[in-house]
Design a protein around this motif. Sequence first.
Motif, short mmCIF file in Angstrom:
data_model
loop_
_atom_site.label_atom_id
_atom_site.label_comp_id
_atom_site.label_asym_id
_atom_site.label_seq_id
_atom_site.Cartn_x
_atom_site.Cartn_y
_atom_site.Cartn_z
N GLU A 56 0.81 -1.22 0.00
CA GLU A 56 0.00 0.00 0.00
C GLU A 56 0.84 1.28 0.00
OE1 GLU A 56 -2.93 0.11 3.12
OE2 GLU A 56 -3.75 2.03 2.42
N GLU A 57 1.90 1.27 0.81
CA GLU A 57 2.72 2.48 0.90
C GLU A 57 3.45 2.77 -0.41
OE1 GLU A 57 5.91 3.41 3.97
OE2 GLU A 57 4.31 2.48 5.16
N SER A 58 3.95 1.72 -1.05
CA SER A 58 4.65 1.89 -2.33
C SER A 58 3.68 2.40 -3.40
CB SER A 58 5.26 0.56 -2.80
OG SER A 58 5.95 -0.05 -1.75
N VAL A 59 2.47 1.85 -3.40
CA VAL A 59 1.47 2.30 -4.37
C VAL A 59 1.12 3.77 -4.10
CG1 VAL A 59 -0.88 1.93 -5.24
CG2 VAL A 59 0.55 -0.04 -4.67
N GLY A 60 1.07 4.13 -2.83
CA GLY A 60 0.82 5.52 -2.46
C GLY A 60 1.87 6.47 -3.04
N ARG A 61 3.12 5.98 -3.09
CA ARG A 61 4.20 6.82 -3.66
C ARG A 61 3.95 7.14 -5.14
NH1 ARG A 61 10.03 4.51 -3.20
NH2 ARG A 61 10.62 6.15 -4.66
N ILE A 62 3.31 6.20 -5.86
CA ILE A 62 3.00 6.43 -7.28
C ILE A 62 2.14 7.68 -7.43
CG2 ILE A 62 1.69 5.57 -9.26
CD1 ILE A 62 2.54 2.78 -8.58
N PHE A 63 1.09 7.76 -6.59
CA PHE A 63 0.19 8.92 -6.67
C PHE A 63 0.93 10.21 -6.34
CE2 PHE A 63 -2.66 5.31 -6.02
CZ PHE A 63 -3.67 5.57 -6.93
N ASP A 64 1.81 10.15 -5.33
CA ASP A 64 2.56 11.35 -4.94
C ASP A 64 3.50 11.79 -6.06
OD1 ASP A 64 1.28 11.25 -2.53
OD2 ASP A 64 2.93 10.23 -1.48
N ILE A 65 4.22 10.83 -6.63
CA ILE A 65 5.19 11.18 -7.68
C ILE A 65 4.49 11.78 -8.89
CG2 ILE A 65 6.82 10.22 -9.35
CD1 ILE A 65 7.60 8.13 -7.21
N LYS A 66 3.38 11.17 -9.29
CA LYS A 66 2.65 11.63 -10.49
C LYS A 66 1.84 12.89 -10.25
CE LYS A 66 0.19 9.58 -13.71
NZ LYS A 66 0.40 9.16 -15.07
N GLY A 67 1.51 13.14 -8.97
CA GLY A 67 0.60 14.24 -8.67
C GLY A 67 -0.80 13.85 -9.10
N ARG A 68 -1.12 12.56 -8.93
CA ARG A 68 -2.41 12.04 -9.41
C ARG A 68 -3.36 11.86 -8.22
NH1 ARG A 68 -3.10 7.39 -13.80
NH2 ARG A 68 -4.84 6.17 -13.00
N PRO A 69 -4.64 12.27 -8.37
CA PRO A 69 -5.59 12.08 -7.27
C PRO A 69 -5.72 10.61 -6.89
CG PRO A 69 -6.53 13.44 -9.04
CD PRO A 69 -5.24 12.89 -9.54
N ARG A 70 -5.88 10.33 -5.60
CA ARG A 70 -5.88 8.95 -5.10
C ARG A 70 -7.07 8.12 -5.56
NH1 ARG A 70 -1.56 7.43 -1.06
NH2 ARG A 70 -0.33 9.32 -1.26
N ASN A 71 -8.15 8.80 -6.02
CA ASN A 71 -9.31 8.03 -6.45
C ASN A 71 -9.25 7.66 -7.94
OD1 ASN A 71 -9.71 10.57 -7.45
ND2 ASN A 71 -11.87 10.71 -6.90
N HIS A 72 -8.12 7.93 -8.58
CA HIS A 72 -7.96 7.50 -9.97
C HIS A 72 -7.30 6.13 -9.99
CE1 HIS A 72 -8.22 11.72 -12.03
NE2 HIS A 72 -9.23 11.45 -11.24
N PRO A 73 -8.04 5.07 -10.30
CA PRO A 73 -7.53 3.71 -10.14
C PRO A 73 -6.39 3.38 -11.11
CG PRO A 73 -9.71 3.72 -11.15
CD PRO A 73 -9.43 5.10 -10.76
N LEU A 74 -5.62 2.35 -10.73
CA LEU A 74 -4.44 1.96 -11.51
C LEU A 74 -4.66 0.63 -12.20
CD1 LEU A 74 -1.79 2.68 -8.73
CD2 LEU A 74 -2.54 4.23 -10.55
N ILE A 75 -3.90 0.39 -13.28
CA ILE A 75 -3.93 -0.89 -13.98
C ILE A 75 -2.96 -1.84 -13.28
CG2 ILE A 75 -3.41 -2.08 -16.14
CD1 ILE A 75 -4.18 0.50 -17.63
N ALA A 76 -3.41 -3.08 -13.02
CA ALA A 76 -2.52 -4.11 -12.46
C ALA A 76 -2.00 -4.97 -13.60
CB ALA A 76 -3.27 -4.94 -11.43
#
Length: 308
Positions: free
Chosen positions: A41-61
């Motif tokens: 979860e924490e690593s995935v959280g870093r993706i949103f921070d780095i991109k500046g992307r809102p947390r409710n925008h889902p990601l592709i697995a």
Amino acid sequence: MKNAGYITTNVEEAARILNGGGVIGMPTETVYGLAARADLEESVGRIFDIKGRPRNHPLIAHLSPDADASHWGEFNESAERLAELFWPGPLTLLVPRTQHIGVWVTGGRDSVALRVPAHTVTQQLLREVDDAVVAPSANRFGKVSPTTAEHVAHDLGNTVDCILDGGQCSIGVESTIVECVGESISILRPGGISAQQISQATGLTVSLVNGESRAPGMLLSHYAPNAELIIVSSSDEAQSLAMSRGLTNQQWHLMSFYDSEEYAMNMYHVLRQCDLRGETVVFAIKPREDALGVAVLDRLLKASAPRI
Ligand code: TXA
Ligand code: MG
């Protein structure tokens, strides 16, 4: 200890970094992704921070070809058929999620987006990582997607732990996203697999759905360079528009390619070069309406939309 953001071709090292909770640039056949292990979860959280992307925008697995996709998502008949025919490849399937995918990946939604990439380096990496790998395109929110390791380094620099270099992306635009929930199927984003291929495979009518409510993150303005982008039907039209705006030759660029494959493969790179040269207007010749042309036109329309 290496400096953050270094470019490497060492797949084992990149996998080790992901398994250890790191965030890396990852090649795929479509565009480069900003990758982390789905269950961390924490690593995935870093993706949103780095991109500046809102947390409710889902990601592709992203899954390895050997993985059992039904671990993460529930596949109905159409989803199974599409996976069988087009995986590995530039197709993302949106299906109901199982308990094995965290809500931090899906933005709290009941569905999950799954894809098996066709790039051999990506597949090697995915085989060595102990869960699915989530990755949005490795650009800043709303900007042009990266199609080389250098693009990722330019955009994200040392905010990532490393960038795995898999060469230039062979397709160059993001995957087709197909929603397979319930009886019908819809395309949420056009890409390398066409609506016609999808409807032939499933025997179903396919609708193209556009808009923010269906797939968060598909804002109207997107994939945008700094330069203004204008779609034209000929170089003559570009010339006369440039003249009527009083632009000097250094201030504008005409983007034109032999076919839709070349267009898709090079479009983002050319837009990036125009920004580096400081051109203020890019005229883009409207692509043909074949499979990849439709995907290219979708990106051009979003890049030319009024900026947020
Ligand atoms: O080709 C690609 O798809 C690339 C490479 C890296 O795989 N990835 C990519 O990711 O383009 P991204 O995050 O830039 O775009 C994925 C889109 C987003 O607009 C997101 O909202 C949508 O997929 N999406 C993902 N999961 C979703 C879900 N559960 N429900 C609705 N939309 C979803
Ligand atoms: Mg993106």
